[in-house]
Design a protein around this motif. Sequence first.
Motif, mmCIF file in Angstrom:
data_model
loop_
_atom_site.group_PDB
_atom_site.id
_atom_site.type_symbol
_atom_site.label_atom_id
_atom_site.label_comp_id
_atom_site.label_asym_id
_atom_site.label_seq_id
_atom_site.Cartn_x
_atom_site.Cartn_y
_atom_site.Cartn_z
ATOM 1 N N HIS A 22 66.013 -35.953 19.463
ATOM 2 C CA HIS A 22 65.825 -35.789 20.909
ATOM 3 C C HIS A 22 67.163 -35.684 21.639
ATOM 4 C CE1 HIS A 22 64.256 -36.189 24.936
ATOM 5 N NE2 HIS A 22 64.912 -37.327 25.126
ATOM 6 N N TYR A 23 68.098 -36.580 21.298
ATOM 7 C CA TYR A 23 69.371 -36.630 22.015
ATOM 8 C C TYR A 23 70.355 -35.529 21.583
ATOM 9 C CZ TYR A 23 67.960 -41.360 23.478
ATOM 10 O OH TYR A 23 67.302 -42.429 24.005
ATOM 11 N N LEU A 24 70.396 -35.234 20.277
ATOM 12 C CA LEU A 24 71.458 -34.384 19.741
ATOM 13 C C LEU A 24 70.967 -33.149 19.007
ATOM 14 C CD1 LEU A 24 73.649 -37.264 18.231
ATOM 15 C CD2 LEU A 24 73.925 -36.187 20.464
ATOM 16 N N GLY A 25 69.655 -32.950 18.956
ATOM 17 C CA GLY A 25 69.067 -31.909 18.118
ATOM 18 C C GLY A 25 69.537 -30.499 18.417
ATOM 19 N N LYS A 26 69.962 -30.229 19.632
ATOM 20 C CA LYS A 26 70.405 -28.868 19.965
ATOM 21 C C LYS A 26 71.750 -28.530 19.344
ATOM 22 C CE LYS A 26 67.801 -28.061 24.198
ATOM 23 N NZ LYS A 26 67.853 -27.654 25.624
ATOM 24 N N ASP A 27 72.536 -29.549 19.038
ATOM 25 C CA ASP A 27 73.878 -29.309 18.487
ATOM 26 C C ASP A 27 74.016 -29.693 17.021
ATOM 27 O OD1 ASP A 27 74.790 -28.294 20.831
ATOM 28 O OD2 ASP A 27 75.939 -30.056 21.436
ATOM 29 N N PHE A 28 73.235 -30.700 16.579
ATOM 30 C CA PHE A 28 73.430 -31.231 15.235
ATOM 31 C C PHE A 28 72.087 -31.454 14.543
ATOM 32 C CE2 PHE A 28 76.715 -33.033 18.081
ATOM 33 C CZ PHE A 28 77.814 -32.362 17.569
ATOM 34 N N ARG A 29 72.066 -31.178 13.254
ATOM 35 C CA ARG A 29 70.857 -31.412 12.457
ATOM 36 C C ARG A 29 70.843 -32.851 11.958
ATOM 37 N NH1 ARG A 29 69.327 -29.739 6.506
ATOM 38 N NH2 ARG A 29 67.064 -30.062 6.570
ATOM 39 N N SER A 30 69.720 -33.514 12.170
ATOM 40 C CA SER A 30 69.538 -34.888 11.703
ATOM 41 C C SER A 30 68.338 -34.930 10.764
ATOM 42 C CB SER A 30 69.308 -35.832 12.887
ATOM 43 O OG SER A 30 69.077 -37.149 12.444
ATOM 44 N N VAL A 31 68.478 -35.635 9.625
ATOM 45 C CA VAL A 31 67.386 -35.706 8.647
ATOM 46 C C VAL A 31 67.229 -37.132 8.149
ATOM 47 C CG1 VAL A 31 67.754 -33.336 7.876
ATOM 48 C CG2 VAL A 31 68.887 -35.214 6.658
ATOM 49 N N ILE A 32 66.017 -37.448 7.696
ATOM 50 C CA ILE A 32 65.780 -38.682 6.949
ATOM 51 C C ILE A 32 66.015 -38.356 5.483
ATOM 52 C CG2 ILE A 32 64.026 -40.338 6.224
ATOM 53 C CD1 ILE A 32 62.803 -40.148 8.979
ATOM 54 N N TYR A 33 66.863 -39.122 4.838
ATOM 55 C CA TYR A 33 67.307 -38.769 3.489
ATOM 56 C C TYR A 33 66.149 -38.608 2.510
ATOM 57 C CZ TYR A 33 68.840 -39.374 -1.256
ATOM 58 O OH TYR A 33 68.996 -39.216 -2.602
ATOM 59 N N LYS A 34 65.230 -39.562 2.461
ATOM 60 C CA LYS A 34 64.189 -39.520 1.432
ATOM 61 C C LYS A 34 63.265 -38.318 1.577
ATOM 62 C CE LYS A 34 60.817 -42.610 3.660
ATOM 63 N NZ LYS A 34 61.502 -43.491 4.602
ATOM 64 N N GLU A 35 63.228 -37.729 2.781
ATOM 65 C CA GLU A 35 62.412 -36.545 3.003
ATOM 66 C C GLU A 35 63.199 -35.255 2.770
ATOM 67 O OE1 GLU A 35 61.037 -36.972 6.972
ATOM 68 O OE2 GLU A 35 59.852 -38.788 6.565
ATOM 69 N N ASN A 36 64.506 -35.387 2.550
ATOM 70 C CA ASN A 36 65.364 -34.206 2.396
ATOM 71 C C ASN A 36 66.390 -34.436 1.291
ATOM 72 O OD1 ASN A 36 64.830 -32.399 5.077
ATOM 73 N ND2 ASN A 36 64.685 -34.581 5.550
ATOM 74 N N ARG A 37 65.926 -34.912 0.144
ATOM 75 C CA ARG A 37 66.856 -35.266 -0.926
ATOM 76 C C ARG A 37 67.611 -34.064 -1.472
ATOM 77 N NH1 ARG A 37 64.350 -39.409 -5.207
ATOM 78 N NH2 ARG A 37 66.443 -39.065 -6.047
ATOM 79 N N ASP A 38 67.060 -32.887 -1.311
ATOM 80 C CA ASP A 38 67.726 -31.686 -1.835
ATOM 81 C C ASP A 38 68.585 -30.980 -0.796
ATOM 82 O OD1 ASP A 38 66.508 -32.066 -4.312
ATOM 83 O OD2 ASP A 38 64.723 -30.938 -3.698
ATOM 84 N N SER A 39 68.442 -31.355 0.481
ATOM 85 C CA SER A 39 69.162 -30.603 1.521
ATOM 86 C C SER A 39 69.928 -31.489 2.500
ATOM 87 C CB SER A 39 68.172 -29.734 2.308
ATOM 88 O OG SER A 39 67.188 -30.539 2.942
#
Length: 850
Positions: free
Chosen positions: A261-278
Amino acid sequence: MANSKEAKARIKINKLLEESGWRFEDDKNGKANIQLEAGVKFNELDEDLENAVTSDGRRGAIDFLLLDKDGRALVVVEAKKEAIDPLSAKEQARNYARNAGARFVILSNGNIHYFWDTKHGNPDTISRFPTQNSITQYEKYTPNPAELARTEVNENYIISTQVPAFATDPSFQDESNRVEFLRTNNLKQLRPYQVQAIKALQESANTGNQRFLFEMATGTGKTLISAAVIKLFLKSGNAKRILFLVDRLELEDQAQKAFVHYLGKDFRSVIYKENRDSWANASIVVSTIQTFLAGDRYKKEFSPTDFELVISDEAHRSIGGNSRAVFEYFVGYKLGLTATPKNYLRGFDAEGSDSQREYERRLLIDTYKTFGCEPGNPTFSYDLDQGSKDGYLIKPTLVDARTNITTELLSEEGYAVHTLTESGETIDETFNERHYERKIFNEETNIAMCKALIDNGIYDPVAKQLGVDLFGKTIVFAVSQKHAARLTNILNKIAFEKWPEQYSESNFAMQVSSQVASAQQMTINFANNRLGGQTNNPEGYDSSKTRVAVTVGMMTTGYDCQDLLNIALMRPVFSPTDFVQIKGRGTRKWTFEYNDYENDSIIEQKEKFKFFDFFATCEYFEEDFNYDEKIKLPPIHVTPPTGPGGDGPIGNPPPEPPKGPIDLATTDELATLSETPEGVIMRIDREGFKRAVEEDVLGNEKLKNMWQNGDTEEAEDFAKKEIFDRPKYFLNLDKIKKIFGVDRRITVKEFLQVAFGDKETFEMKDDLLESEWEKFMEVNPVDQAHYAPVKMFFKAYVTDEKVREIVTSRQIGRFSTESSFHFDEYQQLNGYKTIVPQYVRDYAYHLTNL
């Protein structure tokens, strides 16, 4: 012959290199990327590390030079014998790196390893060598503390990412519409103290520090501050990828949603366990400590240089025990966030008996040390008292409620039980509060506590306006899983009896603890007003049908449910850390809203919350807990207190083996119930103020010298400019008044007099008036006939501005209707009608500002 210890060190270093993908020889994965010192062959590496001889006859340490994919020098590995501290080779390795054109150095003796970026900072301990890919990526990053420090951060720092053109929007430019603009677009401005926190970090980083600690009360927006810090590091080039660590699943989800919500327009944020390959493609990686710990995943799947900044949410928990290994694994900047008490346990003794408080002290010290701070001295601090003074938080209204049995349990004698066994044997046992529910089960006590909560708790203010009894959202803290189940059942029975049509499905209260399926989701649903479905009374009101969540330890640290109106401790708590965490669940402000399309919408502000205390926990921390006790570290084998979702009372030592619960046949009922004025300041909060005085005032040598040399005016001026309202403690006169319970204005000079011991304490308003009255009597003796009215006039003239205004304007008739001093009394003053005002103007006018 090769030295066995040196050969062992070499074997370990070789293995560490190979485990991280470095190759001594070409193989199917690629070309060799380890270059040995010129003239030394791989099969000669068993020779003495310190005395190996190269082919050209040179004698010296054997270096490994790690290469990038293009064969360019990347890392110098300096190997030492096991008996030698590898840091001793720091300067030697620096020269090797400079000559080879490598930026990075690894110092190792096979057991201890240091990674060092020679362009920035000092060597950091590592437990695994970085991979080629990770170190190549890390090389693109060059820390720039000066840029970090000079980046401007203001209240709109996050908004400028969410809506880049916000400043030119007419609705934002119009101050009368700005609040609605922010609300409509779901935007948040940084509060002044949040900006100050970030500036404190910037100042600290500019002095060379790489570790920072924010100690901030629950509800002060640590996630928003984290977002601002993340943006600051990424935008200023001081980080390319950031790891945000939490210790609970619901906090992981909360943080991820916030960062998107705060930073999504500039930076990608992920939860690690849902994105272990990326995950490597993201700028922000969010994870629980537990995910990284499982199967040593943090060692197997990450390199120490994968993140340039690691932020630890609820740092006091996520750096304890094994969790600290994860936190320390990564090199670079570190930021800790915590709402725990400050350094309350000041004494320290390394020998002697163990206790829970001793263990907690050890954890607290570790927290400060981990973040490069002196014990009790964080980078930035903002407490509940300051937050409530500034209007951002709500202090609890304390409700001390005790049943007959809990009253006896809390007494010095304890609760005596006389039991007759089947064999006819008589057993007399005495229990205290620590035995409750572990050895004692009394249904009547549980019923009495639940009834007291329902009868005296705060009800939803919007529903109340609509004529509906909707109990305010509440968290109940139980002793154990079994106790939580009992309390939940009792609360549902009471609700059914009180509101049979609304709670016929036994969902007024729900058990939310670790043994309940989907408990983590239940905590989220409770915060989002969806637990048990949505209430149907009032119809269409956005609030959950389930009003009470009964838990053990799941909803303490970091749980965000802003519309809580009641918190109930139905168990004793002995840890100050956990007490403050639990108390902090209700301090957040909230706006209750209801859209009634037939009539006007209803908006109500959360103005207070009640903190029900059935085991005198508040009294314990107010009167009995020894904040200054000299304590001793426990032996290594001490087991930490029960963790999140555990069954034991928070802060208790491990329980004794159960002897079987004693089912008491006696009845129990509420014995006492008292409610404090709202906004009470507790001793546990005052202790933070005490530390501020000790460090900022008594510990300031410049101020101390001024005062002791009699330069009181200079000391006052210095205190105003350099001590008061500084970001660290926000020490100010209003706070001092509240701490000491002073009923008048005080001056900086008075505070310094008390702080340096020239005065025992602050006088109350009436004490000062009495003292001045005695001085008046010495100059103007008053006979007995006029004593009472003259004294009343004297005090009224000093304290009541309207009395002074009436006398000055000579509109004496107004005494009959407009002031605290009556016309009849004025008529009895005779000549003192002019003597008193003249004296006050000449000698006591300073008291009119009390």
